[in-house]
Design a protein around this motif. Sequence first.
Motif, PDB file in Angstrom:
ATOM      1  N   SER A 204       4.533  -0.174   1.701  1.00 18.69           N
ATOM      2  CA  SER A 204       3.785   0.388   0.561  1.00 18.69           C
ATOM      3  C   SER A 204       2.335   0.601   0.966  1.00 18.69           C
ATOM      4  N   HIS A 205       1.801  -0.358   1.710  1.00 16.04           N
ATOM      5  CA  HIS A 205       0.401  -0.252   2.116  1.00 16.04           C
ATOM      6  C   HIS A 205       0.204   0.906   3.100  1.00 16.04           C
ATOM      7  N   VAL A 206       1.064   1.005   4.084  1.00 13.49           N
ATOM      8  CA  VAL A 206       0.946   2.084   5.071  1.00 13.49           C
ATOM      9  C   VAL A 206       1.133   3.437   4.377  1.00 13.49           C
ATOM     10  N   GLU A 207       2.057   3.480   3.425  1.00  9.51           N
ATOM     11  CA  GLU A 207       2.292   4.714   2.676  1.00  9.51           C
ATOM     12  C   GLU A 207       1.043   5.124   1.904  1.00  9.51           C
ATOM     13  N   PHE A 208       0.397   4.144   1.284  1.00 11.14           N
ATOM     14  CA  PHE A 208      -0.824   4.415   0.528  1.00 11.14           C
ATOM     15  C   PHE A 208      -1.923   4.960   1.454  1.00 11.14           C
ATOM     16  N   LEU A 209      -2.016   4.413   2.653  1.00  5.51           N
ATOM     17  CA  LEU A 209      -3.073   4.829   3.584  1.00  5.51           C
ATOM     18  C   LEU A 209      -2.844   6.218   4.180  1.00  5.51           C
ATOM     19  N   PHE A 210      -1.576   6.580   4.459  1.00  9.00           N
ATOM     20  CA  PHE A 210      -1.323   7.805   5.234  1.00  9.00           C
ATOM     21  C   PHE A 210      -0.494   8.879   4.523  1.00  9.00           C
ATOM     22  N   SER A 211       0.153   8.548   3.425  1.00  4.30           N
ATOM     23  CA  SER A 211       1.040   9.502   2.739  1.00  4.30           C
ATOM     24  C   SER A 211       1.870  10.345   3.712  1.00  4.30           C
ATOM     25  N   PRO A 212       2.671   9.704   4.531  1.00  6.53           N
ATOM     26  CA  PRO A 212       3.461  10.490   5.508  1.00  6.53           C
ATOM     27  C   PRO A 212       4.606  11.260   4.845  1.00  6.53           C
ATOM     28  N   GLU A 213       5.173  12.187   5.587  1.00  8.97           N
ATOM     29  CA  GLU A 213       6.372  12.912   5.139  1.00  8.97           C
ATOM     30  C   GLU A 213       7.599  12.041   5.337  1.00  8.97           C
ATOM     31  N   LEU A 214       7.543  11.234   6.375  1.00  5.82           N
ATOM     32  CA  LEU A 214       8.738  10.496   6.787  1.00  5.82           C
ATOM     33  C   LEU A 214       8.345   9.229   7.544  1.00  5.82           C
ATOM     34  N   PHE A 215       9.064   8.135   7.250  1.00 10.73           N
ATOM     35  CA  PHE A 215       8.984   6.925   8.071  1.00 10.73           C
ATOM     36  C   PHE A 215      10.270   6.839   8.891  1.00 10.73           C
TER      37      PHE A 215
END
Length: 264
Positions: A204-215
């Motif tokens: 969730s934290h990494v998503e908040f920082l980078f808003s990627p298309e895909l993990f």
Amino acid sequence: MSKKHSPKTTVIGIDIGGTGIKGGIVDLESGQVVGERFRIPTPTPSTPQNVAKVVKEIVDELSGREHAPAKDAPVGITFPAIIAHGVSLSAANVDQSWINADVDHIFSRELGRDVQVMNDADAAGLAEARYGAGKDVKGTVLVITLGTGIGSAFIFNGKLIPNVELGHLELDGHDAETKASASARERDDISWDEYAVRLQRYFSHVEFLFSPELFIIGGGISKRSEDYLPQLDLRTKIIPAELANNAGIVGGALQAAVHFKITK
Ligand code: BGC
């Protein structure tokens, strides 16, 4: 010998990890490892001299095989640290004597061949972007490897932005990899559900920082993704690596092949 795996299109890739060193012969067209991988546990202490010897043993074994590239062909090597200009700038899960070590020189001297050394997670990212789960994905793809530590590769429109160290984000007062790596799960002997709670906090934290298309999840436990991925609640699509635990070997070989102009 079949044309498909002719020596011209294969490169040896070696993936150095905190617990094991594995190598394989990579077919650059398909991104597949040809034949069995060869693995030796990481020596203790994992000093440059000890590790280089093991790498030589693996390269020698692979070089004797049918589909091996020429005996003087370059070798791609991945290492679990920041690698800039052929020098290792960190050493999170390996002997501290690697800090500021001239990794290019250490391995090329031991092997008597040209080498290209890169961060292990970057190699996995490169392989997934070219041959695997990140192929043809536009925008930001984050490949996160869950292993002895947490590694990360930042891919934008198929290009790697090297040496992004998202395993060392500080979360709730801890270095993230000390809580959410695969080895932290084993060390703390927690269930998959409990582990998923830690992964949720991290992603969730990494998503908040980078808003990627895909993990993309890499590392050995990408094979067990059904045990923890369904529990995660994220905006971003999250999938296991297609090349599973071979991604490092393949990406390392690919980078060497590009660097030494064996392929584009
Ligand atoms: C290192 C990274 C590495 C990752 C996975 C981390 O502790 O800092 O450079 O990619 O572990 O091995």
